[in-house]
Structures are given as structure tokens and as C-alpha cells.
Design a protein around this motif. Structure first.
Motif, PDB file in Angstrom:
ATOM      1  N   ILE A  85     -60.037  21.723   2.724  1.00 24.64           N
ATOM      2  CA  ILE A  85     -59.476  22.919   3.355  1.00 24.64           C
ATOM      3  C   ILE A  85     -58.314  22.462   4.218  1.00 24.64           C
ATOM      4  O   ILE A  85     -58.496  21.690   5.162  1.00 24.64           O
ATOM      5  CB  ILE A  85     -60.513  23.677   4.213  1.00 24.64           C
ATOM      6  CG1 ILE A  85     -61.674  24.169   3.351  1.00 24.64           C
ATOM      7  CG2 ILE A  85     -59.851  24.869   4.916  1.00 24.64           C
ATOM      8  CD1 ILE A  85     -62.845  24.739   4.158  1.00 24.64           C
ATOM      9  N   ASP A  86     -57.119  22.895   3.866  1.00 26.39           N
ATOM     10  CA  ASP A  86     -55.918  22.469   4.571  1.00 26.39           C
ATOM     11  C   ASP A  86     -55.442  23.482   5.598  1.00 26.39           C
ATOM     12  O   ASP A  86     -54.804  23.119   6.582  1.00 26.39           O
ATOM     13  CB  ASP A  86     -54.775  22.243   3.570  1.00 26.39           C
ATOM     14  CG  ASP A  86     -55.137  21.217   2.518  1.00 26.39           C
ATOM     15  OD1 ASP A  86     -55.240  20.025   2.863  1.00 26.39           O
ATOM     16  OD2 ASP A  86     -55.329  21.611   1.349  1.00 26.39           O
ATOM     17  N   ILE A  87     -55.715  24.773   5.336  1.00 23.96           N
ATOM     18  CA  ILE A  87     -55.146  25.857   6.132  1.00 23.96           C
ATOM     19  C   ILE A  87     -56.237  26.868   6.459  1.00 23.96           C
ATOM     20  O   ILE A  87     -57.043  27.224   5.585  1.00 23.96           O
ATOM     21  CB  ILE A  87     -54.019  26.568   5.350  1.00 23.96           C
ATOM     22  CG1 ILE A  87     -52.898  25.586   4.990  1.00 23.96           C
ATOM     23  CG2 ILE A  87     -53.468  27.759   6.130  1.00 23.96           C
ATOM     24  CD1 ILE A  87     -52.080  26.028   3.793  1.00 23.96           C
ATOM     25  N   ILE A  88     -56.259  27.334   7.695  1.00 24.24           N
ATOM     26  CA  ILE A  88     -57.112  28.465   8.083  1.00 24.24           C
ATOM     27  C   ILE A  88     -56.202  29.576   8.593  1.00 24.24           C
ATOM     28  O   ILE A  88     -55.351  29.342   9.455  1.00 24.24           O
ATOM     29  CB  ILE A  88     -58.101  28.111   9.207  1.00 24.24           C
ATOM     30  CG1 ILE A  88     -58.974  26.906   8.863  1.00 24.24           C
ATOM     31  CG2 ILE A  88     -58.984  29.329   9.534  1.00 24.24           C
ATOM     32  CD1 ILE A  88     -59.818  26.428  10.043  1.00 24.24           C
ATOM     33  N   GLY A 136     -54.179  19.506   9.078  1.00 22.45           N
ATOM     34  CA  GLY A 136     -54.678  20.872   9.174  1.00 22.45           C
ATOM     35  C   GLY A 136     -53.616  21.776   9.766  1.00 22.45           C
ATOM     36  O   GLY A 136     -52.825  21.361  10.622  1.00 22.45           O
ATOM     37  N   ARG A 137     -53.577  22.998   9.262  1.00 15.94           N
ATOM     38  CA  ARG A 137     -52.682  24.018   9.817  1.00 15.94           C
ATOM     39  C   ARG A 137     -53.529  25.259  10.057  1.00 15.94           C
ATOM     40  O   ARG A 137     -54.076  25.848   9.104  1.00 15.94           O
ATOM     41  CB  ARG A 137     -51.526  24.337   8.851  1.00 15.94           C
ATOM     42  CG  ARG A 137     -50.647  23.129   8.504  1.00 15.94           C
ATOM     43  CD  ARG A 137     -49.860  22.637   9.708  1.00 15.94           C
ATOM     44  NE  ARG A 137     -49.008  21.489   9.410  1.00 15.94           N
ATOM     45  CZ  ARG A 137     -49.368  20.219   9.594  1.00 15.94           C
ATOM     46  NH1 ARG A 137     -50.576  19.932  10.060  1.00 15.94           N
ATOM     47  NH2 ARG A 137     -48.525  19.232   9.324  1.00 15.94           N
ATOM     48  N   ILE A 138     -53.662  25.649  11.325  1.00 17.87           N
ATOM     49  CA  ILE A 138     -54.507  26.781  11.711  1.00 17.87           C
ATOM     50  C   ILE A 138     -53.624  27.857  12.312  1.00 17.87           C
ATOM     51  O   ILE A 138     -52.835  27.582  13.220  1.00 17.87           O
ATOM     52  CB  ILE A 138     -55.603  26.342  12.701  1.00 17.87           C
ATOM     53  CG1 ILE A 138     -56.484  25.246  12.083  1.00 17.87           C
ATOM     54  CG2 ILE A 138     -56.460  27.542  13.121  1.00 17.87           C
ATOM     55  CD1 ILE A 138     -57.456  24.613  13.062  1.00 17.87           C
ATOM     56  N   ILE A 139     -53.757  29.072  11.788  1.00 16.61           N
ATOM     57  CA  ILE A 139     -52.952  30.203  12.250  1.00 16.61           C
ATOM     58  C   ILE A 139     -53.901  31.284  12.753  1.00 16.61           C
ATOM     59  O   ILE A 139     -54.764  31.765  12.002  1.00 16.61           O
ATOM     60  CB  ILE A 139     -52.089  30.769  11.112  1.00 16.61           C
ATOM     61  CG1 ILE A 139     -51.261  29.661  10.447  1.00 16.61           C
ATOM     62  CG2 ILE A 139     -51.187  31.890  11.631  1.00 16.61           C
ATOM     63  CD1 ILE A 139     -50.674  30.068   9.102  1.00 16.61           C
ATOM     64  N   ASN A 140     -53.745  31.659  14.006  1.00 14.41           N
ATOM     65  CA  ASN A 140     -54.574  32.712  14.599  1.00 14.41           C
ATOM     66  C   ASN A 140     -53.723  33.953  14.832  1.00 14.41           C
ATOM     67  O   ASN A 140     -52.668  33.873  15.470  1.00 14.41           O
ATOM     68  CB  ASN A 140     -55.184  32.224  15.915  1.00 14.41           C
ATOM     69  CG  ASN A 140     -56.178  31.092  15.711  1.00 14.41           C
ATOM     70  OD1 ASN A 140     -56.834  31.022  14.672  1.00 14.41           O
ATOM     71  ND2 ASN A 140     -56.292  30.206  16.682  1.00 14.41           N
TER      72      ASN A 140
END
Length: 226
Positions: A85-88, A136-140
Motif C-alpha cells: 500500500i503506497d497511498i492512503i 508512503g503518501r497519505i492525503i487527509n
């Protein structure tokens, strides 16, 4: 060749609105998308749209992000079936009106559970895999209500303010592991939660930008549409 080729993106609230638009956009750029949401029929509609527009098969995992065991089971399944999982994209949200005086404790807890605890649980469950990969790239997804409040939307405003603080905290904790965590404020979108506003597809290029930030890129920041 898309800019997200060989990346796996997990998207909450993927059944409608911005989640659906982002799923199609990410897949169009080559990502394998994992669709999370409480309503399986809506997720199936999104998966069909992804297939029609991109030819890619989306992975559907019916999930209530406020339920820790469901989130853990979902992340395990996603890793088993996609390998990484690379992106959320933490997009799932509940937007219900209610002043402080009017809200019941249960109504308050329901909005906090989805809008704040959900991103915490999903991120926490994925972090070990991201740390191992050193990527990881996490976008909220946030809202202007987080900083200016809004009479009649006490729980939603408070949850988004909490999410912004959580994002900055995560950015500080995880940057050494190659994980970038940022906020995105799309403004008013035309979705199930709001009858008027922009087509969600208009803002997805911004999400692609945040999902493809380079090593050492910005973290703990907020990007707004326009």
C-alpha cells in the motif's frame, strides 16, 4: 505510462463523490485502487466506473473505517491481494448538522468516529507496511470549517480540526521513514453530502500531485483547490 504506475492506493469513502472521482483518476494514472466504504453496492458502482474508464480491476473491501477490527482485516486483505500500500486517501466522512446544545453524545461520537478516528485507524494499520517500504503518501481531506468553525456543524468542524492536528503530528513522526502526510481542502463539492458545488473530478489533479510528491517533498502542509 501513468504517474502512479505500480502504486497501490487505498481510498476510503470510495463509493460516491470525491472518493469515486479519485478512484477513477488514480486508476487512470496507473494505480491499483482499493475501494473502502460501508455500502457495497456503491463500491461496486465505483469499481464498474473504474473498469469502464481505465480497464483496471479495483479491489472492493467493504469497511466501516470507525471499526478497528474491520480496518485491520481490510489492510491485511489489501496487502495479501496487492502486495503493498503506497497511498492512503482518507476521504470517508459524515456531515450532519447539529449545534453543541442540540447534539446528543451518540451523534457527536458518530461523527468523530468516522471523520477523525477513522483516518487514525486506517493510517495506523498501514504504517508498518509503509515504514518497511520506506515509502508512503497519505492525503487527509479537510474543510475550511476546521479553522473557522460553523454554527450548526459542531462535531464535523471539531473532527476536521482534530484531523489537521493529527496530520501535522504524523508528518513529524513519519518523515524519517519516507512517508509524507498532507491535507487537502477541496472546497465545496457536489456530492451526496452537498447538493451544490464543483464536480469532484475537477479537484483530482491536486490529489494526484499529493500522491506523487517526490522524496523529501512537503509534509504536514495543507493544499486547497484554487
Amino acid at each position: 505510462m501513468g504517474v502512479l504506475n505500480d502504486r497501490v492506493a487505498i481510498i476510503s469513502g470510495a463509493g460516491t463523490g470525491l472518493g469515486r472521482a479519485a478512484s477513477i483518476s488514480f486508476a487512470s494514472e496507473g494505480a491499483d485502487v482499493v475501494l473502502l466504504g460501508r455500502r457495497k453496492a456503491k463500491l461496486e458502482e465505483t469499481a464498474a466506473a473504474v473498469k469502464q474508464k481505465t480497464g483496471k480491476d479495483a479491489l472492493i473491501l467493504q469497511t466501516d473505517v470507525s471499526d478497528e477490527q474491520q480496518v485491520l482485516d481490510t489492510v491485511t486483505a489489501a496487502l495479501q491481494q496487492r502486495g503493498r500500500i503506497d497511498i492512503i486517501l482518507n476521504n470517508a466522512a459524515v456531515f450532519e448538522p447539529g449545534t453543541v446544545l442540540e447534539l446528543t453524545s451518540d451523534e457527536w461520537q458518530n461523527q468523530i468516529a468516522t471523520n477523525l478516528t477513522g483516518p487514525f485507524l486506517l493510517t495506523k494499520a498501514v504504517l508498518p507496511a509503509m515504514r518497511k517500504a520506506k515509502y508512503g503518501r497519505i492525503i487527509n481531506i479537510t474543510s475550511g470549517l476546521s479553522w473557522n468553525g460553523a454554527g450548526g456543524y459542531a462535531a464535523y468542524s471539531a473532527a476536521k480540526a482534530g484531523l489537521e492536528s493529527l496530520t501535522r503530528t504524523l508528518a513529524d513522526e513519519e518523515h524519517e521513514h519516507g512517508i509524507l502526510v498532507n491535507l487537502y481542502n477541496p472546497g465545496t463539492l457536489r456530492t451526496e453530502m452537498h447538493a451544490t458545488g464543483k464536480d469532484p473530478a475537477i479537484v483530482t489533479p491536486d490529489l494526484i500531485r499529493l500522491a506523487t510528491l517526490p522524496v523529501g517533498g512537503p509534509t504536514g502542509t495543507i493544499l486547497s483547490y484554487g
